[in-house]
Design an enzyme around this catalytic site. Structure first.
Site, short mmCIF file in Angstrom:
data_model
loop_
_atom_site.label_atom_id
_atom_site.label_comp_id
_atom_site.label_asym_id
_atom_site.label_seq_id
_atom_site.Cartn_x
_atom_site.Cartn_y
_atom_site.Cartn_z
CB SER A 1 -0.90 0.00 1.24
OG SER A 1 -1.48 1.28 1.44
CE LYS A 2 -2.28 6.14 -3.27
NZ LYS A 2 -2.59 6.91 -4.51
#
Length: 457
Positions: free
Chosen positions: A234-235
């Site tokens: 996940s960014k």
């Protein structure tokens, strides 16, 4: 034989995800090995994301990993927005054929009718004969939709569990699921290899393609990439931007090699492999369906291997962006070979060589405290005195320190620590005596005197 045409269709997001890079490389390998085409199509219909710099970022990121127009397999970039007329024509055809219908139901009305917030659309507008509203595709009431997936095998979706899905908004603009199908048909795409989060879309597109008079493509849905906790990258919490790795000094060759092994392997124990050797061996069918762990430590090890394999002149050139333009290139060349064996990423070159170019070494309190913890005044003073007459070569410099250290009851490793901090400002770095040689007698003496002053003050 039909030409293999694979497509990679990213949306501009301001950063290029390593998962997207892995997907692009798998498609690129498939296109190259088959003599086919890799079609780059930018999904630019979201106005909020349609920024020129973000689109350029996609093209630049792909170019960095070797996917560009210099290879005849590359085609594009195309832009989804350019195909809106075809999207609207497709919606009109589906309406005219009775495969789609208008719907004016809101989510609130659906919940009120079904009594549940979790129920899918109930087909209320199928036979109302509306002439405006959102447009829904009419899914079959019975049977199953089968996706024959290269990675996952035969995947079945019961039709009675698929709601009539929306393909166009009330203003006539198409949704992703319809636009992608139309674009793929228009561009004669034969293979769609993408992330597993799109598997549900494949079931819908399996219905859309024949409804639009075309045969569906070959599907392949790749496993997600996960972090150490085995959670999807996940960014928000993980380092996922390809650009950040490029800026840090990862080599494109190492990144390509590593990403290709996320979910796939050549079938033997080899890991460090050039692109030219991986392409003939790659098969989408051999991709593992389980999540692939993105191990940055392993990537760093790969990168170190690739750095060490560079010709020395090439290594020096690639280090230049991380050095100050005013730093003496000839002086850097004297220690480049020493540094090449020690770097995990190119950006580390600065901290390894900056002592040569600064008037004073950087001062790091933690390094100072660690290197000078036993207040080695006599040892440094003794070595300083020896530097007046010692022959200026690494072996003589080492022997001199060994003698001074022995007189103080110290082995070489212990004797080196304070000298290294005095000379370079850090507790780790290039080989110490080669560093002192390149620094020069006068500058080395000056730094040892400064260390003594600090210790005695």
């Amino acid at each position: 034989m039909t030409e293999v045409r694979v497509r990679f269709a990213p949306s501009p997001t301001g950063m290029f995800h390593v998962g997207g890079a892995r997907t692009a490389l798998f498609n690129w390998a498939l296109a190259e090995q088959s003599g086919g085409r890799f079609v780059l199509r930018i999904e630019d219909t979201d106005a909020s994301r349609n920024r020129p710099e973000w689109i350029e970022g996609i093209i630049s990121a792909l170019d960095w990993i070797g996917i560009n127009g210099s290879n005849e397999a590359f085609e594009g970039p195309y832009f989804q927005s350019a195909y809106e007329p075809q999207h609207r024509e497709a919606v009109a055809k589906l309406l005219a054929d009775g495969r789609a219908y208008y719907c004016d139901c809101t989510r609130e009305l659906l919940v009120a009718r079904t009594g549940s917030e979790h129920r899918g659309y109930d087909g209320f507008c199928r036979d109302r004969g509306l002439t405006e509203g959102a447009v829904r595709f009419r899914t079959p009431d019975e049977g199953v939709t089968v996706v024959h997936d290269l990675v996952r095998g035969k995947v079945e979706f019961p039709n009675d569990a698929q709601e009539d899905f929306v393909i166009a908004r009330t203003d006539g603009s198409p949704l992703y699921v319809l636009a992608n199908a139309v674009d793929d048909i228009t561009q004669s795409i034969t293979h769609v290899v993408r992330g597993e989060e799109h598997l549900g879309n494949a079931a819908k597109q399996m219905l859309l393609w024949p409804a639009l008079g075309a045969s569906p493509p070959v599907w392949g849905h790749l496993p997600v990439i996960v972090n150490e906790q085995r959670k999807k990258l996940s960014k928000r919490r993980d380092k996922v931007a390809l650009e950040s790795y490029r800026e840090e000094g990862y080599l494109a060759e190492a990144m390509v090699n590593y990403l290709m092994l996320l979910g796939w392997g050549p079938g033997d124990d080899r890991e460090i492999m050039p692109w030219s050797e991986m392409v003939p061996l790659f098969k989408v069918e051999d991709v593992n369906s389980a999540g692939a762990f993105f191990d940055e430590k392993k990537l760093r090890a790969f990168n170190g291997e690739y750095i060490r394999a560079l010709p020395l002149e090439t290594f020096e050139e690639r280090c230049l962006p991380y050095l100050e333009p005013t730093w003496d290139r000839e002086l850097f060349s004297k220690v480049a070979a020493l540094a090449q064996t020690r770097l995990g990423v190119l950006s580390e070159i600065r901290q390894n060589v900056d002592f040569l170019f600064l008037d004073e070494p950087v001062f790091d309190q933690a390094s100072w405290d660690k290197g000078m913890k036993n207040s080695p005044v006599e040892m440094i003073a003794g070595y300083l005195a020896r530097l007046e007459t010692v022959s200026w070569d690494p072996e003589s410099l080492k022997e001199a320190l060994e003698e001074v250290g022995t007189a103080q009851g110290l082995k070489l490793g212990k004797a080196q620590a304070p000298v290294r901090v005095a000379i370079t400002g850090r507790t780790v770095g290039l080989p110490l005596f080669e560093s002192i040689e390149v620094l020069g007698r006068a500058r080395a003496q000056e730094r040892l005197r400064a260390a003594l002053t600090r210790l005695q003050g």
